[in-house]
Design an enzyme around this catalytic site. Structure first.
Site, PDB file in Angstrom:
ATOM      1  N   ASN A 157      -4.883  13.866 -10.467  1.00  0.00           N
ATOM      2  CA  ASN A 157      -5.553  14.395 -11.654  1.00  0.00           C
ATOM      3  C   ASN A 157      -5.174  15.869 -11.776  1.00  0.00           C
ATOM      4  OD1 ASN A 157      -7.534  16.101 -10.226  1.00  0.00           O
ATOM      5  ND2 ASN A 157      -8.452  14.150  -9.608  1.00  0.00           N
TER       6      ASN A 157
ATOM      7  N   ASP B 132       0.860  -1.173   0.000  1.00  0.00           N
ATOM      8  CA  ASP B 132       0.000   0.000   0.000  1.00  0.00           C
ATOM      9  C   ASP B 132       0.903   1.232   0.000  1.00  0.00           C
ATOM     10  OD1 ASP B 132      -1.631   2.181   0.688  1.00  0.00           O
ATOM     11  OD2 ASP B 132      -2.804   1.031   2.127  1.00  0.00           O
TER      12      ASP B 132
ATOM     13  N   SER C 165      -0.592   6.065 -14.574  1.00  0.00           N
ATOM     14  CA  SER C 165      -1.390   5.939 -15.800  1.00  0.00           C
ATOM     15  C   SER C 165      -1.794   4.511 -16.159  1.00  0.00           C
ATOM     16  CB  SER C 165      -0.707   6.608 -17.004  1.00  0.00           C
ATOM     17  OG  SER C 165      -0.686   8.007 -16.834  1.00  0.00           O
TER      18      SER C 165
ATOM     19  N   VAL D  81      -7.018   3.805 -14.263  1.00  0.00           N
ATOM     20  CA  VAL D  81      -8.158   4.386 -14.955  1.00  0.00           C
ATOM     21  C   VAL D  81      -7.741   5.202 -16.180  1.00  0.00           C
ATOM     22  CG1 VAL D  81      -8.291   6.456 -13.497  1.00  0.00           C
ATOM     23  CG2 VAL D  81     -10.367   5.567 -14.563  1.00  0.00           C
ATOM     24  N   TYR D  82      -6.484   5.656 -16.245  1.00  0.00           N
ATOM     25  CA  TYR D  82      -6.031   6.422 -17.405  1.00  0.00           C
ATOM     26  C   TYR D  82      -5.710   5.541 -18.614  1.00  0.00           C
ATOM     27  CZ  TYR D  82      -5.971  10.992 -15.091  1.00  0.00           C
ATOM     28  OH  TYR D  82      -6.320  12.173 -14.473  1.00  0.00           O
TER      29      TYR D  82
ATOM     30  N   GLY E  40      -8.618   5.797  -7.100  1.00  0.00           N
ATOM     31  CA  GLY E  40      -7.356   5.059  -7.160  1.00  0.00           C
ATOM     32  C   GLY E  40      -6.317   5.557  -6.173  1.00  0.00           C
ATOM     33  N   VAL E  41      -5.073   5.624  -6.635  1.00  0.00           N
ATOM     34  CA  VAL E  41      -3.956   6.069  -5.802  1.00  0.00           C
ATOM     35  C   VAL E  41      -4.224   7.470  -5.259  1.00  0.00           C
ATOM     36  CG1 VAL E  41      -1.519   6.762  -5.878  1.00  0.00           C
ATOM     37  CG2 VAL E  41      -2.233   4.630  -6.952  1.00  0.00           C
ATOM     38  N   ASP E  42      -4.717   8.350  -6.094  1.00  0.00           N
ATOM     39  CA  ASP E  42      -4.978   9.734  -5.700  1.00  0.00           C
ATOM     40  C   ASP E  42      -5.942   9.795  -4.517  1.00  0.00           C
ATOM     41  OD1 ASP E  42      -4.872  12.549  -5.841  1.00  0.00           O
ATOM     42  OD2 ASP E  42      -6.409  12.644  -7.393  1.00  0.00           O
TER      43      ASP E  42
END
Length: 171
Positions: A24, A10, A121, A124-125, A32-34
């Site tokens: 973003n 993690d 990336s 989801v990117y 996600g990570v953000d």
């Protein structure tokens, strides 16, 4: 040269000096990570993000990097970077590589000796995770800031990503 490794863990629990956030362009949290970093760092982190955002009214540029305090994280710094979005037509590998090299440069600028990266990336990117692993490892290995660090770690959330990054490190 620093040790460059890949682990399944993690990212928000990393004890390295800096962790990299796949943010973003609005810098105000997301999925996600953000989202995980925003939740773990606490509400003060969002205030730092809002302050940084005032310098980028049109959004934080893809590939740029900026250090913010880690707040409630063990990591002293969170390096914000925005990866290219494959679905939005942002498909230049140089943009993805810039996320890694600029984050390394920023980490060294603030005095970090160790840094942890997610697979920027690859979620989801929409970038192919195999390609992300190759570009990330190549970018880190060629970065001039690398010589100033003791440790670089790719912190990955799945066994699949871990295998891809380890394979890229072995080539």
């Amino acid at each position: 040269m620093p040790a460059i490794t890949a682990v399944r863990a993690d990212l928000t629990e990393s004890t390295l000096d800096a962790i990299v956030n796949a943010a973003n362009s609005q810098l105000l949290g997301g999925g996600g990570v953000d989202g995980a970093i925003h939740r773990a760092a606490g509400p003060e982190f969002l205030e730092h993000c809002r302050e940084l955002k005032t310098h980028y009214p049109d959004g934080f540029p893809v590939g740029a990097a900026a250090a913010l305090p880690g707040c409630q994280l063990s990591a002293r710094w969170v390096i914000q970077t925005v990866g290219p979005n494959w679905h939005a037509g942002q498909r230049d590998p140089a943009d993805l590589a810039a996320c890694f090299t600029n984050a390394l440069t920023e980490a060294v600028r603030v005095g970090a000796r160790s840094i942890a990266f997610p697979a920027i990336s690859a979620g989801v990117y929409g970038w192919d995770p195999r390609r992300v692993a190759r570009i990330a490892v190549s970018a880190v290995n060629s970065a001039s800031a690398l010589a100033s660090l003791d440790r670089v770690q790719f912190v990955l959330f799945s066994d699949e990503l871990l295998a891809l990054f380890r394979a890229a490190l072995d080539t």
